[in-house]
Scaffold this motif. Sequence first.
Motif, PDB file in Angstrom:
ATOM      1  N   ASP A 124       0.845  -1.195   0.000  1.00  0.00           N
ATOM      2  CA  ASP A 124       0.000   0.000   0.000  1.00  0.00           C
ATOM      3  C   ASP A 124       0.881   1.247   0.000  1.00  0.00           C
ATOM      4  OD1 ASP A 124      -1.794   2.080   0.464  1.00  0.00           O
ATOM      5  OD2 ASP A 124      -2.979   0.933   1.911  1.00  0.00           O
ATOM      6  N   ASP A 166       0.264   4.378  -0.816  1.00  0.00           N
ATOM      7  CA  ASP A 166      -0.329   5.587  -0.244  1.00  0.00           C
ATOM      8  C   ASP A 166      -0.266   5.585   1.274  1.00  0.00           C
ATOM      9  OD1 ASP A 166      -0.929   6.540  -2.815  1.00  0.00           O
ATOM     10  OD2 ASP A 166      -2.852   5.485  -2.829  1.00  0.00           O
ATOM     11  N   ALA A 167      -0.485   4.442   1.906  1.00  0.00           N
ATOM     12  CA  ALA A 167      -0.428   4.357   3.367  1.00  0.00           C
ATOM     13  C   ALA A 167       0.990   4.614   3.866  1.00  0.00           C
ATOM     14  CB  ALA A 167      -0.926   2.990   3.841  1.00  0.00           C
ATOM     15  N   VAL A 168       1.983   4.072   3.170  1.00  0.00           N
ATOM     16  CA  VAL A 168       3.371   4.291   3.582  1.00  0.00           C
ATOM     17  C   VAL A 168       3.761   5.752   3.384  1.00  0.00           C
ATOM     18  CG1 VAL A 168       5.780   3.681   3.115  1.00  0.00           C
ATOM     19  CG2 VAL A 168       4.030   1.896   3.210  1.00  0.00           C
ATOM     20  N   GLU A 169       3.324   6.351   2.280  1.00  0.00           N
ATOM     21  CA  GLU A 169       3.634   7.766   2.067  1.00  0.00           C
ATOM     22  C   GLU A 169       3.033   8.635   3.173  1.00  0.00           C
ATOM     23  OE1 GLU A 169       3.629  11.276  -1.310  1.00  0.00           O
ATOM     24  OE2 GLU A 169       2.511   9.431  -1.717  1.00  0.00           O
ATOM     25  N   ALA A 170       1.829   8.333   3.616  1.00  0.00           N
ATOM     26  CA  ALA A 170       1.214   9.090   4.712  1.00  0.00           C
ATOM     27  C   ALA A 170       2.053   8.969   5.984  1.00  0.00           C
ATOM     28  CB  ALA A 170      -0.213   8.600   4.949  1.00  0.00           C
ATOM     29  N   LYS A 171       2.619   7.804   6.229  1.00  0.00           N
ATOM     30  CA  LYS A 171       3.475   7.604   7.417  1.00  0.00           C
ATOM     31  C   LYS A 171       4.792   8.371   7.282  1.00  0.00           C
ATOM     32  CE  LYS A 171       1.600   3.098   8.656  1.00  0.00           C
ATOM     33  NZ  LYS A 171       1.900   1.683   8.877  1.00  0.00           N
TER      34      LYS A 171
END
Length: 126
Positions: free
Chosen positions: A83, A85-90
């Motif tokens: 995922d 997008d989820a890693v980028e948010a983190k």
Amino acid sequence: MTNGKLEHVNITVSDPQRSAALLRDLFGWHIRWEGPSMSDGHTIHIGTDDDYIALYTNQEVRADDPMFNKGEPMNHIGVTVDDLDAVEAKVIAAGLEPFNHGDYAPGRRFYFFDWNGIEWEVVSYN
């Protein structure tokens, strides 16, 4: 014929606890080993059961030292995720800045520099 498999990469960081926490949060990795190491240093091995990143430091390592600038010959460390997008948010939540987004065959990717000037490429082939 012998087939090689990458087991680990050893990098010097200013704060291995902080770096390990980031890698655990971004990639779901676990600490495999932690303890004293060469030159009166400290190392954390973080990764999967098959491979890992060794995070090394000693008392002479400083984050403001020019040796921590992105250098040659290493360009970046690439990690695949499910995922993106989820890693980028983190990454953003950790106060780091993603850049150089690329959406092209065969996958999507972005890059970021950690606090030590190490460049990471995060890619998803989903």
